[in-house]
Design a protein around this motif. Structure first.
Motif, short mmCIF file in Angstrom:
data_model
loop_
_atom_site.label_atom_id
_atom_site.label_comp_id
_atom_site.label_asym_id
_atom_site.label_seq_id
_atom_site.Cartn_x
_atom_site.Cartn_y
_atom_site.Cartn_z
N GLY A 32 -38.61 55.10 44.21
CA GLY A 32 -38.98 56.39 43.63
C GLY A 32 -38.41 57.53 44.45
N SER A 33 -38.20 58.67 43.80
CA SER A 33 -37.62 59.82 44.49
C SER A 33 -38.04 61.10 43.80
N CYS A 34 -37.94 62.19 44.53
CA CYS A 34 -38.19 63.53 43.99
C CYS A 34 -37.45 64.54 44.87
N TYR A 35 -37.42 65.77 44.44
CA TYR A 35 -36.61 66.78 45.11
C TYR A 35 -37.36 68.10 45.12
N ASP A 36 -37.36 68.75 46.31
CA ASP A 36 -37.96 70.06 46.48
C ASP A 36 -36.82 71.08 46.51
N ALA A 37 -36.68 71.87 45.42
CA ALA A 37 -35.56 72.80 45.31
C ALA A 37 -35.67 73.95 46.30
N GLN A 38 -36.89 74.32 46.67
CA GLN A 38 -37.04 75.47 47.56
C GLN A 38 -36.56 75.15 48.98
N THR A 39 -36.92 74.00 49.48
CA THR A 39 -36.51 73.63 50.83
C THR A 39 -35.30 72.71 50.85
N ARG A 40 -34.81 72.31 49.66
CA ARG A 40 -33.67 71.39 49.53
C ARG A 40 -33.92 70.10 50.33
N VAL A 41 -35.06 69.50 50.03
CA VAL A 41 -35.47 68.27 50.69
C VAL A 41 -35.65 67.20 49.63
N VAL A 42 -35.13 66.01 49.91
CA VAL A 42 -35.28 64.85 49.04
C VAL A 42 -36.33 63.93 49.66
N TYR A 43 -37.29 63.51 48.83
CA TYR A 43 -38.31 62.56 49.26
C TYR A 43 -38.11 61.27 48.46
N VAL A 44 -38.13 60.16 49.16
CA VAL A 44 -38.00 58.84 48.51
C VAL A 44 -39.13 57.94 49.00
N GLY A 144 -35.59 63.01 65.78
CA GLY A 144 -35.10 64.28 66.26
C GLY A 144 -34.53 65.18 65.18
N ALA A 145 -34.69 64.84 63.93
CA ALA A 145 -34.17 65.69 62.86
C ALA A 145 -35.05 66.92 62.69
N LYS A 146 -34.44 68.03 62.43
CA LYS A 146 -35.16 69.29 62.28
C LYS A 146 -35.90 69.31 60.96
N ILE A 147 -37.18 69.78 61.03
CA ILE A 147 -38.01 69.85 59.83
C ILE A 147 -37.79 71.19 59.15
N PRO A 148 -37.34 71.23 57.90
CA PRO A 148 -37.17 72.51 57.20
C PRO A 148 -38.51 73.21 57.02
N ALA A 149 -38.48 74.53 57.06
CA ALA A 149 -39.71 75.31 56.87
C ALA A 149 -40.26 75.08 55.47
N GLY A 150 -41.54 74.80 55.38
CA GLY A 150 -42.20 74.57 54.10
C GLY A 150 -42.13 73.16 53.59
N ALA A 151 -41.48 72.26 54.32
CA ALA A 151 -41.36 70.87 53.87
C ALA A 151 -42.59 70.08 54.29
N VAL A 152 -42.79 68.94 53.65
CA VAL A 152 -43.86 68.02 54.00
C VAL A 152 -43.48 67.33 55.30
N GLY A 153 -44.27 67.55 56.34
CA GLY A 153 -43.95 67.02 57.64
C GLY A 153 -44.79 65.82 58.02
#
Length: 1558
Positions: A32-44, A144-153
Motif C-alpha cells: 500500500g502507498s499514499c502521497y502527501d502533496a504538501q510535504t512531498r512525502v511518500v508513505y508505503v 539520518g535522513a532529514k524529516i520534512p516539516a509537517g511530515a509524519v515522524g
C-alpha cells in the motif's frame, strides 16, 4: 494525433527488511502507498506491516542510495523502540493491508487491515506538548535522513481508531477528507466521519441480506457526491457493481453486466469458516497463504465514467446510472492480459491500467480521442513474489499535476514519471500516432485523413514507447527515391523499423505489399487488401567495447540483463545513420545518452522484407549531469547534432557526431532554453544558424533564452523552399518531400495561441531582430505543369478553357452573372483591416503539422477531426516570392485560390511588371486569368505605406522602358492595360494576313481569332480613361468582316464557329465588363448608329427607348449636327461646339460655349478651320463666323464683369468704340484715355471721359484720381485733396508747390495732417493701456490654470488613496477658478479685439480687378464671423490670447503694412510746417506704443511656446500624437515679419530721436 512523451523520470529505492513469514532470505514487499502533496512525502506499507516514509522533493536525492526518514512497525507498541515502546500495538497480529491513504485534515496516514483494524498514524491533536517532547529537537529520522516539516515522524504513535470484527475488505476516503467509506467482511458498507463515528450503514448484497464479502473495491466520484462499489460476495463467481449516494448510502444504481462479459474479480480471500446458519452472523475470516487483490475499480474525477476491469482482459466503462459505455481490450503483445489496478489522472484525460502477465507486470497509459481508446505507453516491471502471490506495481497520479504518475513496485522502488504531449511528425509532414503495438501513419502533405483512420498501419512486436523519424529519406540517404523511415522504441527495450517504398507514399506501399501477398497466394494480384498492415522489422543491437567499459554495469549487460531495457526513455535520430536514446542511471538518479550507429547488413529494396537486416552498434554512452527531460535532433544540422534538455539546467547538452563522442553544454544562446519544454524543435536557418524553439508548461514559446510569445497552445516549424517552389496541385506531396530533403529551405514557426489565433513568426521574430515580412521569407509555386482547368477554376468563376460547349455558346462564363459573382468573392482586405499574421481558428484547436513548401497548416480540433487552413501569413509571402522568381503562373494561382487581391501581382516591385508583361502573359497562358487581373485593377497601390499589403515590400527595381501615351508616362491602370495589350498582340503572331491588309492604316489593330481578343477588349475597357471607342471599333471591324465573309465579298474567311471568336461574343464580353448603358453611350460616341443598335439589342435595354432615340438621330440630315446632338447627350461639349460650327449653327454654338465657358476653344477651332480653308469665299465666311463668335464672347465677358478682357476681344475684331465703353466700365483710366485719343475723339469728349473716370477713382483709388485730375483735367485743388485722402503727404506737397499753389499746403494739406496726427497720437497713447489689460488677463489665466491643475492633482491623489484626508490642498482648491469666474474677464475683449482699421488702410487698394467675382456664400460669411475675435472663458482662451498678442493684431492701425512709413511722412511734414514739438510728441507716443507692443508680443510668444511644451509633454506621457495647430507655429514667423517692418521704417525718425528724445 499527439503521443505521450517522457519528460523525465526520478527514482527512489526503499531498503526492504527481511520478512519473517516469507521464504528464507525473502524480503518484505510493498502492499500500500499514499502521497502527501504538501510535504512531498511518500508513505508505503509493506507486507510485514511496516510503515516507511521517504521525501521525494526536488532537493531530495534519488537513485539506489535513497534513505527513508521514517520506518515504523505497526505490530510493536509505540511504533518501535523508545520511550513509548510499552504502548499497546495498533495491530495485534500481522494482517493484510487493504487500504492506505494520507488525510490532510488529520495530518496523518490512515491504514485499513483485513483483520478489521483502522489505524491512524498522526500527531496527537490534543497533546501538542507531548508530541513535541517525543520528537524533541531531532531533525533527522531513520538512517539520518532529514524529516520534512509537517511530515509524519517517528514520534507519531500508530493508533487503532476503530475495529470491525468481520474484517475490512476495502477502505476509501472521500475527496474532501470528511467521509470514510469501509466495506466489511460481513457484507456491510459503513460510512464514518473523520472522527471515526459511524454515520450510516447499508448491506452490500443485492437482496439486502448480510452476505460475506470475499473481495471489494471502492471509489468516489470527483465531487464526493456518489461512491461506487465493486464487491465479490461469498459464493458468487462474478463481482457486482453498485453506485451509492453519499448522504444516506442509498443504492443509486447497479452496473449493467452481462454473462458474456463478466468483470474481473481479483484474487479473493480464503475463509476458514462459513456463515452461522443459526445466528446469521459472519465470523472473521482468516487469511491464507494466497493473499488477495481487490477487483479493479476507478471513478473518473469529472464523474462521467466508472472504469472496471473485464475478466476477459480489458476495461469496461459504466455511467452513473449503471449503463455500459464501451471499453477496450488489452493488446495481445502487452506485458499482461489481466487487469490488476485502475487509476484516473486528475484531469480525467488518461487512465492508467496495471496489468499482470506470466513474465512481467505492466503499467499502461490509455487516452481517448475520436470515440476510441489509444494505448499511448507501457512500462514493464519484473514480477515480485510474496508468499507465492505476484504483487503488481501500485500507481497513483499526482493530484495537482495531471501529467505526473508515481509507480510503487513491490520491491520498494518509487518512480515518478513526468509526461507531456507532442506530435511525431516527419520533416515531410507525415504524422505517426502511437496506438499500443501499432503506429497509425498519415502523410498530411497528401491528405489529412481524420483519426482513427490512417493511410497505413505499422505493426510492432510490443507496445510502442517512442517513435522517431529517420531524416534524409531513410537510412540510405543517398537514394533519391528512398521512402520515409520510422524507428520505434518498444516497451521491451527493443528497436524496430518500418519504411515506405518511395517518399510519403505509405498508402501505396500497403497496396503494393497487399498485391504481392495476393499474388503469392495464387490470386491475380489486382485486388489488394485495404486493411493490409506493415510489419516492422527488428533492429539488432550489438554491444561495443566503449560501452562495455562504462562504469555502470547495467549498461554493458544489454543482451543478458533486462534492467536497462526498462530504463530507456527517449529516442531521436539526428542523422540517417545515428540514433540516440537516454537511459536512467539507477545509482544516482541521473541519466546517460546512448548513441547507436545504424547500419544495414542485408539489402532488400522491395517487398515485405525490404526492412530486414538492420543492426545497431551502441558505441557511446555519455553521462548527463542530471535527469534527461527531452531529446531534440537538429533538423538540417551538419554534422548530426542532438540537444538534450536536463532538468534544472537552462543550457541543454549538445551531442555532435564526430566530436569525440562526448556530450557538452551548448554555448549558443539560441539553444539555451530557460525552462524545460515538452515540445521542442531544433532547426537551422538559411545562414546555418542553429535555433531551438520550445513550448514550456506555462504556454510560453521560447527561442533559446528569448520569449517569443505568451499564451501559446501548440506550434510547428514550417519550411519554404529556398529556390521558390511550393507544394500546389497534384504534385504537392512530391514537392513537400523534396523541400523536406533540401538544406536550402527557409524556416518559420507557426503557432496557435490560447486566444485561438494562428500566427506566424519569421526567423527575425524568433531572434528579436524586428519585423521580417519581406519577400525573402516567402515561398513560390512549382514550375511543374499545372492543369489549365485547375488554374482557371482557381481564378474564380467557371472558365471555359476545356469546355467546347461553353465556347460554342458564346462564353457564358464571362457573362454578367459570373463577373458579378467573382467581384463579390474578391478579397476585401482593406475593409477588414485585420493583421495579416493572425487567423482565427476554432476554439481549442492545435497545430499538427505545417507541410513544407506549401501554404497549408493542419489543425486538430477538440473533437479530434483534422482541418487544413491556409493562413494569409503563408500565402502572401508565397505570392510575392513567386513574383520575385518570375513564376507568374504560381503567383496568379495562389492569389486567386486564397482570395488575395490580384493588384498585388502588379504592385509588387512596381513598375517592373510593365517590362515583364510579356513574360507574365506567356507564363500564365490563360486569357481568362489575364482578363480577371485586368478586371480588378485599381489605381491605388496595395503595397504603399498605409496599403493593405504594405508589409509586402518589394525590392527597388529599375523601371526600364515603360509604355507611353504621347509623350507622358501613364499611370498604373493605363500602363498595365497597355503593357498587357501589347504583350497579347505580340504573342498572337498567327493572325491572318487578310486582317493586316484590311486594316489599311486605321486605328483598329490586328484582330485576333481566339479568346485573347477578349483580353485586348478588356484592356481597352479598363484603361484610364476607358477607351471604349477603340474596343467598339474592333468589334465593329470584326462585324464588318463577318458580314463580308457571309456575303462573299472578301475579308475574313468562313471558319469553324467553334474555333473563331465572333463579334457577338466580343460584344457580350464588353457588356459584361462595363454594362449595357455605358457601352451604348460609348457606341453612340463613335457616331456609328448601327453599332449602337447592335449594342442595344445585345444588352438588357428597352427597345422602345433606344430605337426611338436612334431613329431621331437618323432623321437629322446634317452629319455635323447629328454628331453635335450625340456630343450634347454624352456631355462632350468641346466636340459639340465644333460640330455646331461645322453645321452652321453659330448661335447654338455660342449658346453652348457661353454655358460651358468654351469660347476660347471655339475661337481656336475657328482659327484652325480658317487656316485650312483654301478659297477666298470660304475664308471670308469663316472670318465672319469668327467675328460673330468673338462679339458673343465679348458680351459674355462683359456680363462676367471682366470688362478689360471684353475690350481686348472687341479690339481684336475692330470694335474700338465698344472696347472704349468696356474700359470705362472697368475704370481703367490709362487704356481708356489712350484708346480715346487713338480713336480721334474731340477734346471735350476726352475731358468728359476723364471727368467720369476721376469721379469713380475718388471712391476707390484716390492716388490715381489725383493723377487724372492734375494731368487730364488740370484741377490742382482736386488733385491735392485726393492725395491727402490717400495719406500721400509728400506727394500732396510736391503737387501743390509744382503748380505754384502754396496756399493749398496751408489750407488743405496742413489741416488734414493735423487731423491724422491727432488720430495716430490718440491710438498710440491708448495702445499701451490696452496691451497692459491683455497681458494682465493672460497672466491671470496662467495663474488660474496652474491652480486648477494643482487642485485636480490633489483630488486624484485623494481618490487613489495615496494619502488620507486631502485637507492640505484646500488652499489650492480654493484658488482654482470655476468656469463662471473665467467669464468675468470677458470685458477684456469687448474693446477693439480685432483691431481698428486706419483711414489709410484702404487708401491704396489699387486698380479694381477685371476678373469677375462671386459674393461669398452664407457658409463662408458665417465661418469668417465665427473665427473672428476671442472667446472669454473658452478652453483655449489662454492659447488664443497669446497668439493674438504675439501676432500684433491688437495694435490696430499701427500694425498695418505701411503704418510706420505713413507716420514717418506725417512727422516729416509736421516738421517742415514748423510743428517740430508736435512731431516729437507724436514720435515719442508711437515709440512707446511700439516698445510696449514688442514687449507684449515677446511675452506672449514665450507663453505660447511654454504651452506647446506642456502639451507635448502631456501627449508624450499619454503616448498620443500631438497635432500642433497652425497658429502655434505661425506666431514666431508673424512676429519676425513685424520686426522687419519696424526696422525698415526707423530711418524716418532718426533726426527726431537725436534731438527730441526725453
Amino acid at each position: 494525433m499527439r503521443n505521450l512523451v517522457p519528460l523525465g523520470s526520478r527514482r527512489w529505492r526503499l531498503p526492504m527488511a527481511q520478512d519473517p513469514d516469507a521464504a528464507p532470505g525473502g524480503l518484505e514487499t510493498v502492499v500500500g502507498s499514499c502521497y502527501d502533496a504538501q510535504t512531498r512525502v511518500v508513505y508505503v506499507v509493506t507486507s510485514a506491516c511496516n510503515l516507511y516514509g521517504i521525501h521525494i522533493g526536488k532537493d531530495s536525492g534519488g537513485g539506489d542510495a535513497s534513505r527513508p526518514f521514517l520506518r515504523m512497525s505497526l505490530l510493536v507498541g509505540g511504533g518501535g523502540d523508545g520511550a513509548l515502546a510499552d504502548e499497546e500495538p495498533a495491530l495485534p497480529a500481522r494482517s493484510v493491508v487493504v487500504g492506505v491513504e494520507y488525510i490532510a485534515e488529520l495530518r496523518g496516514v490512515c491504514i485499513a487491515a483485513a483483520s478489521g483494524e483502522l489505524i491512524l498514524v498522526a500527531p496527537d491533536p490534543d497533546d501538542d506538548h507531548a508530541t513535541t517532547t517525543a520528537r524533541g529537537a531531532a531533525t533527522v529520522g531513520e538512517a539520518g535522513a532529514k524529516i520534512p516539516a509537517g511530515a509524519v515522524g517517528p514520534e507519531c504513535i500508530p493508533e487503532c481508531v476503530g475495529a470491525v470484527p468481520s474484517g475490512i475488505r476495502a477502505m476509501r476516503w472521500n475527496p474532501d477528507g470528511e467521509i470514510l467509506l469501509v466495506a466489511t467482511g460481513d457484507g456491510q458498507l459503513v460510512c464514518m466521519n473523520k472522527d471515526f463515528f459511524v454515520l450510516a450503514e447499508a448491506p452490500l448484497g443485492a437482496s439486502g441480506e448480510r452476505v460475506g464479502t470475499a473481495a471489494a473495491s471502492l471509489s468516489w466520484r470527483g465531487d464526493g457526491a456518489y461512491a461506487a462499489s465493486l464487491t465479490l460476495e461469498v459464493g458468487d463467481a462474478e463481482p457486482r457493481l453498485r453506485v451509492w449516494s453519499r448522504e444516506d448510502l442509498e443504492p443509486h444504481s447497479e452496473g449493467e453486466v452481462s454473462p458474456a462479459s463478466p468483470l474481473e474479480s481479483g484474487v479473493a480471500y480464503v475463509s476458514s469458516s462459513s456463515p452461522d446458519e443459526a445466528g446469521g452472523g459472519v465470523e472473521s475470516p482468516s487469511i491464507s497463504a494466497a493473499e488477495s487483490s481487490a477487483p479493479p475499480l476507478a471513478w473518473q474525477p469529472r464523474g462521467a465514467l466508472v472504469a472496471a476491469a473485464s475478466a476477459r482482459g480489458g476495461v469496461m466503462f459504466f455511467e452513473r446510472n449503471g449503463l455500459r459505455r464501451g471499453g477496450f481490450d488489452l493488446p495481445r503483445d502487452g506485458a499482461g492480459d489481466r487487469v490488476r489496478a485502475l487509476a484516473w489522472s486528475s484531469d480525467s484525460s488518461a487512465l492508467c491500467v496495471t496489468t499482470a502477465g506470466d513474465s512481467a507486470h505492466g503499467v499502461q497509459v490509455w487516452t481517448r480521442g475520436n470515440m476510441r481508446w489509444y494505448l499511448k505507453r507501457e512500462m514493464r516491471y519484473p514480477r515480485v513474489s510474496s508468499g507465492g502471490f505476484q504483487r503488481a506495481p501500485l500507481v497513483r497520479w499526482d493530484e495537482d499535476d495531471a501529467d505526473v504518475l508515481r509507480v510503487f513496485t513491490a520491491d520498494g522502488t518509487v518512480e515518478e514519471h513526468a509526461f507531456g504531449w507532442d506530435v511525431c511528425v516527419s520533416a515531410a509532414a507525415t504524422a505517426a500516432v502511437v496506438d499500443g503495438c501499432r503506429a497509425l501513419i498519415t502523410p498530411l502533405a497528401r491528405t489529412p485523413i481524420p483519426p482513427p483512420m490512417c493511410a497505413a498501419t505499422a505493426i510492432f512486436s510490443a507496445p510502442v514507447s517512442e517513435l522517431a523519424w529517420v531524416p534524409g529519406g531513410g537510412i540510405e540517404g543517398e537514394e533519391e527515391e528512398a521512402g520515409e523511415t520510422l524507428l520505434a522504441l518498444l516497451a521491451d527495450g527493443t528497436l524496430e523499423i518500418v519504411s515506405s517504398t518511395r517518399g510519403t507514399e505509405w498508402e501505396e506501399t500497403c497496396e503494393e505489399l497487399a498485391r504481392e501477398l495476393a499474388s503469392a497466394k495464387g490470386g491475380d494480384g489486382d485486388d489488394g487488401d485495404d486493411e493490409f498492415c506493415l510489419t516492422a522489422r527488428p533492429v539488432r543491437i550489438v554491444e561495443d567495447d566503449t560501452v562495455a567499459s562504462f562504469s555502470d554495469a547495467s549498461f554493458s549487460d544489454w543482451g543478458g540483463g533486462r534492467t536497462i531495457l526498462r530504463r530507456l526513455r527517449h529516442l531521436a535520430c539526428p542523422s540517417p545513420r545515428v540514433a540516440v536514446m537516454t537511459a536512467d542511471c539507477p545509482r544516482d538518479g541521473s541519466a546517460a545518452l546512448l548513441v547507436v550507429d545504424m547500419r544495414r547488413d542485408e539489402i532488400a529494396t522491395c517487398g515485405a522484407d525490404r526492412d530486414e537486416g538492420w543492426s545497431g552498434a551502441m558505441t557511446r554512452a555519455c553521462v548527463l549531469p542530471g535527469e534527461a527531460t527531452r531529446v531534440t535532433p537538429l533538423e538540417g544540422g551538419s554534422p548530426a547534432t542532438a540537444l538534450v534538455q536536463v532538468r534544472g539546467q537552462s543550457t541543454p547538452m549538445m551531442w555532435t557526431e564526430g566530436d569525440g563522442g562526448g556530450c557538452f553544454p551548448a554555448r549558443l544562446p539560441e539553444v539555451a532554453l530557460r525552462e524545460s519544454c515538452a515540445v521542442a524543435r531544433a532547426f537551422t536557418t538559411a545562414d546555418s544558424r542553429a535555433l531551438l524553439v520550445g513550448l514550456d508548461a506555462g504556454g510560453t514559446l521560447r527561442c533559446g533564452s528569448r520569449a517569443v510569445a505568451l499564451g501559446v497552445r501548440s506550434f510547428a516549424v514550417h519550411r519554404c523552399a529556398g529556390d521558390g517552389t511550393v507544394a500546389a496541385g497534384s504534385d504537392a506531396p512530391d514537392v513537400s518531400y523534396a523541400v523536406s530533403l533540401s538544406r536550402r529551405s527557409v524556416p518559420r514557426v507557426t503557432y496557435v495561441t490560447l486566444a485561438d489565433e494562428l500566427r506566424v513568426a519569421e526567423v527575425a521574430d524568433l531572434l528579436g531582430l524586428g519585423d521580417s515580412s519581406g519577400p525573402g521569407a516567402g515561398t513560390a509555386d512549382a514550375e511543374a505543369p499545372i492543369n489549365r482547368d485547375e488554374l482557371a477554376s482557381a481564378a474564380g468563376g467557371k472558365r471555359g478553357g476545356g469546355n467546347s460547349r461553353s465556347v460554342e455558346r458564346g462564353g457564358v462564363y464571362m457573362d454578367q452573372l459570373h463577373v458579378s459573382m467573382r467581384a463579390a468573392m474578391r478579397p476585401a482586405d482593406w475593409a477588414r483591416a485585420a493583421d495579416f499574421r493572425t487567423r482565427r481558428v476554432e476554439e481549442g484547436s492545435r497545430i499538427v503539422a505545417a507541410p513544407p513548401g506549401s501554404v497549408n497548416v493542419v489543425l486538430q480540433m477538440p473533437r479530434g477531426n483534422l482541418e487544413t487552413v491556409h493562413p494569409r501569413s503563408l500565402a502572401l509571402p508565397a505570392v510575392t516570392a513567386a513574383l520575385a522568381a518570375g513564376r507568374f503562373t504560381a503567383a496568379a494561382t495562389l492569389a486567386a485560390r486564397h482570395r488575395v487581391d490580384l493588384n498585388l501581382l502588379v504592385d509588387y516591385a512596381w513598375p517592373s511588371f510593365l517590362s515583364r508583361a510579356s513574360e507574365f502573359v506567356e507564363s500564365v497562358n490563360d486569357p481568362d486569368v489575364v482578363m480577371e487581373l485586368i478586371e480588378v485593377l485599381d489605381p491605388a497601390d496595395t503595397t504603399a505605406p498605409g496599403g493593405v499589403y504594405a508589409h509586402l515590400r518589394g525590392p527597388d527595381v529599375d523601371a526600364g522602358p515603360q509604355p507611353a501615351t504621347g509623350e507622358k508616362l501613364v499611370g498604373k491602370v493605363a500602363g498595365t492595360c497597355s503593357a498587357i495589350r501589347a504583350a497579347v498582340e505580340a504573342r498572337s503572331s498567327n493572325a491572318r494576313s487578310s486582317n493586316d491588309a484590311a486594316c489599311d492604316g486605321s486605328a483598329v489593330d490586328r484582330l485576333l481569332d481566339d479568346r485573347w481578343e477578349l483580353v485586348v477588349l478588356s484592356a481597352h475597357a479598363r484603361t484610364e480613361p476607358p477607351d471604349l471607342g477603340a474596343a467598339l471599333a474592333r468589334v465593329g471591324r470584326r462585324r464588318e468582316l463577318e458580314l463580308a465573309a457571309v456575303s462573299g465579298g472578301g475579308g475574313m474567311e468562313v471558319l469553324d464557329s467553334k474555333k473563331v471568336l465572333d463579334s457577338a461574343t466580343a460584344l457580350k464580353h464588353l457588356i459584361a465588363l462595363v454594362g449595357g448603358e455605358a457601352l451604348y453611350e460609348a457606341a453612340l460616341g463613335t457616331y456609328d448608329l448601327s453599332l449602337a443598335y447592335l449594342v442595344g439589342t445585345h444588352s438588357a435595354m428597352d427597345p422602345g427607348e433606344f430605337v426611338a432615340d436612334l431613329k431621331r438621330l437618323q432623321d437629322i440630315e446634317s452629319e455635323p449636327l447629328r454628331r453635335a446632338d450625340v456630343d450634347a447627350r454624352l456631355g462632350r461639349w468641346p466636340s459639340c461646339v465644333e460640330n455646331l460650327l461645322r453645321g452652321g449653327d453659330v448661335a447654338g454654338a455660342c449658346e453652348v460655349a457661353e454655358r460651358r465657358r468654351l469660347f476660347p476653344h471655339a475661337l481656336a477651332a475657328l482659327s484652325e478651320s480658317l487656316a485650312a480653308e483654301g478659297s477666298a469665299s470660304s475664308k471670308e465666311c469663316a472670318i465672319e463666323v469668327r467675328r460673330e463668335v468673338t462679339r458673343a464672347y465679348a458680351a459674355f465677358l462683359s456680363r462676367e464683369r471682366r470688362h478689360e478682357d471684353a475690350a481686348v476681344a472687341l479690339l481684336s475684331v475692330g470694335e474700338g468704340r465698344a472696347a472704349l465703353d468696356e474700359y470705362r466700365e472697368a475704370v481703367a483710366w490709362r487704356p481708356a484715355l489712350a484708346l480715346a485719343a487713338r480713336l480721334g475723339l474731340s477734346q471735350n469728349e476726352r475731358t468728359s471721359i476723364a471727368e467720369e473716370i476721376c469721379e469713380a477713382l475718388e471712391l476707390t483709388d484716390p492716388s490715381s484720381a489725383a493723377i487724372v485730375a492734375a494731368q487730364h483735367l488740370g484741377d490742382v485743388d482736386r488733385a491735392v485733396g485726393s492725395l491727402t485722402r490717400a495719406r500721400e503727404w509728400r506727394e500732396s506737397a510736391r503737387v501743390a508747390y509744382l503748380h505754384n499753389r502754396a496756399d493749398l499746403v496751408e489750407t488743405v494739406v496742413a489741416p488734414c495732417a493735423a487731423e491724422a496726427a491727432q488720430g495716430v497720437l490718440s491710438e498710440a497713447t491708448e495702445l499701451p493701456s490696452r496691451l497692459d489689460k491683455y497681458l494682465t488677463r493672460l497672466r491671470d489665466l496662467r495663474t488660474r490654470r496652474e491652480a486648477m491643475r494643482r487642485a485636480i492633482d490633489a483630488g486624484a491623489e485623494a481618490w487613489r488613496g495615496d494619502r488620507p484626508g486631502g485637507g492640505d490642498d484646500d488652499d489650492a482648491a480654493s484658488e482654482a477658478p470655476s468656469l463662471a469666474s473665467g467669464v468675468s474677464g470677458m470685458s477684456a475683449y469687448t474693446d477693439r479685439t480685432a483691431g481698428a482699421r486706419t483711414a489709410t488702410s484702404h487708401a491704396r487698394s489699387g486698380v479694381p480687378s477685371t476678373q469677375g467675382g462671386r459674393k461669398p456664400t452664407r457658409k463662408q460669411r458665417r465661418g469668417k464671423k465665427a473665427g473672428a475675435g476671442l472667446r472669454a472663458g473658452g478652453p483655449t482662451e489662454e492659447r488664443d490670447l497669446a497668439a493674438h498678442l504675439a501676432s500684433g493684431a491688437v495694435a490696430g492701425s499701427l500694425g498695418a503694412p505701411r503704418a510706420l512709413e505713413e507716420i514717418g511722412e506725417l512727422t516729416e511734414l509736421l516738421v517742415s510746417l514748423g510743428h517740430a514739438e508736435d512731431a516729437a510728441a507724436l514720435q515719442r507716443a508711437v515709440s512707446d506704443a511700439v516698445a510696449a507692443l514688442e514687449s507684449a508680443r515677446e511675452e506672449a510668444r514665450l507663453r505660447g511656446e511654454a504651452l506647446n511644451r506642456e502639451e507635448a509633454a502631456a501627449a508624450a506621457a499619454d503616448a498620443e500624437e500631438v497635432v500642433v495647430d497652425a497658429t502655434k507655429v505661425s506666431v514666431g514667423a508673424h512676429a519676425a515679419s513685424k520686426e522687419v517692418q519696424t526696422a525698415a521704417a526707423q530711418w524716418k525718425w532718426a533726426a527726431l530721436r537725436g534731438s527730441n528724445a526725453r
